[in-house]
Design an enzyme around this catalytic site. Structure first.
Site, PDB file in Angstrom:
ATOM      1  N   HIS A   1       6.593 -31.953  91.949  1.00  0.00           N
ATOM      2  CA  HIS A   1       5.934 -32.618  90.824  1.00  0.00           C
ATOM      3  C   HIS A   1       4.460 -32.915  91.151  1.00  0.00           C
ATOM      4  O   HIS A   1       3.553 -32.554  90.391  1.00  0.00           O
ATOM      5  CB  HIS A   1       6.695 -33.914  90.503  1.00  0.00           C
ATOM      6  CG  HIS A   1       6.202 -34.647  89.314  1.00  0.00           C
ATOM      7  ND1 HIS A   1       6.834 -34.599  88.097  1.00  0.00           N
ATOM      8  CD2 HIS A   1       5.138 -35.469  89.146  1.00  0.00           C
ATOM      9  CE1 HIS A   1       6.194 -35.358  87.231  1.00  0.00           C
ATOM     10  NE2 HIS A   1       5.147 -35.896  87.848  1.00  0.00           N
ATOM     11  N   GLU A   2       4.231 -33.561  92.288  1.00  0.00           N
ATOM     12  CA  GLU A   2       2.863 -33.936  92.653  1.00  0.00           C
ATOM     13  C   GLU A   2       2.004 -32.718  92.975  1.00  0.00           C
ATOM     14  O   GLU A   2       0.813 -32.696  92.677  1.00  0.00           O
ATOM     15  CB  GLU A   2       2.874 -34.924  93.822  1.00  0.00           C
ATOM     16  CG  GLU A   2       3.505 -36.264  93.481  1.00  0.00           C
ATOM     17  CD  GLU A   2       2.908 -36.949  92.266  1.00  0.00           C
ATOM     18  OE1 GLU A   2       1.685 -36.837  92.023  1.00  0.00           O
ATOM     19  OE2 GLU A   2       3.677 -37.614  91.536  1.00  0.00           O
TER      20      GLU A   2
ATOM     21  N   HIS B   1       0.481 -31.392  89.774  1.00  0.00           N
ATOM     22  CA  HIS B   1      -0.741 -32.114  89.379  1.00  0.00           C
ATOM     23  C   HIS B   1      -1.941 -31.640  90.199  1.00  0.00           C
ATOM     24  O   HIS B   1      -3.016 -31.369  89.655  1.00  0.00           O
ATOM     25  CB  HIS B   1      -0.580 -33.618  89.594  1.00  0.00           C
ATOM     26  CG  HIS B   1       0.374 -34.295  88.679  1.00  0.00           C
ATOM     27  ND1 HIS B   1       0.292 -34.239  87.300  1.00  0.00           N
ATOM     28  CD2 HIS B   1       1.441 -35.100  88.958  1.00  0.00           C
ATOM     29  CE1 HIS B   1       1.259 -34.969  86.774  1.00  0.00           C
ATOM     30  NE2 HIS B   1       1.980 -35.484  87.750  1.00  0.00           N
TER      31      HIS B   1
ATOM     32  N   ASP C   1       3.248 -40.154  83.157  1.00  0.00           N
ATOM     33  CA  ASP C   1       2.518 -38.945  82.758  1.00  0.00           C
ATOM     34  C   ASP C   1       2.565 -38.731  81.246  1.00  0.00           C
ATOM     35  O   ASP C   1       1.544 -38.437  80.617  1.00  0.00           O
ATOM     36  CB  ASP C   1       3.094 -37.703  83.450  1.00  0.00           C
ATOM     37  CG  ASP C   1       2.916 -37.717  84.955  1.00  0.00           C
ATOM     38  OD1 ASP C   1       2.109 -38.513  85.475  1.00  0.00           O
ATOM     39  OD2 ASP C   1       3.601 -36.921  85.620  1.00  0.00           O
TER      40      ASP C   1
END
Length: 184
Positions: free
Chosen positions: A18-19, A22, A101
């Site tokens: 997930h990170e 980004h 988010d």
């Protein structure tokens, strides 16, 4: 402390994916990437499972292209989960409270459509309450940004996997390390 969330190895991998989404979306901006400070998958006291920290770019004015890329970056965590785990296995991590988010992306898109004159209908009036037509434009803007994030991350799947693995191993990476891994 005991109040900090403890992640299983599978949860940590998901947070790393997930990170990394980004971080990759931010670094691959076509209009000048923000200076990536670091990426972390260490849970915080505020309930955050991980985060990507960037130094905001210089300048106070954002263009339409910059706003679209900002939305893509905000939604890229969820998009990375879709790329790695499949559409049916996206976690709830992108949603939640006002700092999630999805909340940030929705507020940004609402601002773009309702207060910045960037709607597809050409209206230049300002409003804090979206009309039903504006809600459709907000949804369309979010969907386009999300699709762009999925396309970007699919095209860069090798980097996504490489950075996620390094993040999982080290739990935090500074911007220089992420850029080096991206360069491969």
């Amino acid at each position: 402390p005991d109040s900090v969330i403890r992640l299983t190895p599978d949860d940590m991998r998901r947070v790393a994916v997930h990170e990394t989404g980004h971080a990759l979306a931010a670094l691959m901006s076509s209009v000048g990437a923000p200076e990536l400070a670091f990426v972390s998958i260490i849970p915080r006291m505020n309930g955050s499972l991980g985060f990507t920290a960037s130094v905001p770019p210089d300048g106070a004015v954002m263009t339409r292209t910059q706003v679209h890329e900002r939305l893509r970056t905000i939604l890229a965590g969820r998009a990375a989960e879709e790329v790695v785990y499949g559409k049916a296995d996206i976690s709830l991590s992108s949603g939640g409270g006002q700092s999630s988010d999805l909340a940030v992306a929705t507020l940004t898109a609402t601002h773009v459509i309702c207060t910045s004159g960037f709607g597809t209908d050409g209206n230049l009036h300002w409003t804090s309450t979206p009309t039903s037509a504006q809600l459709k434009q907000i949804d369309s803007l979010l969907r386009r940004a999300y699709r762009a994030a999925v396309v970007l991350l699919r095209a860069n799947r090798i980097a996504l996997d490489r950075i996620s693995a390094a993040l999982l191993e080290h739990q935090e990476l500074d911007g220089a390390a992420v850029r080096a891994l991206l360069a491969g």
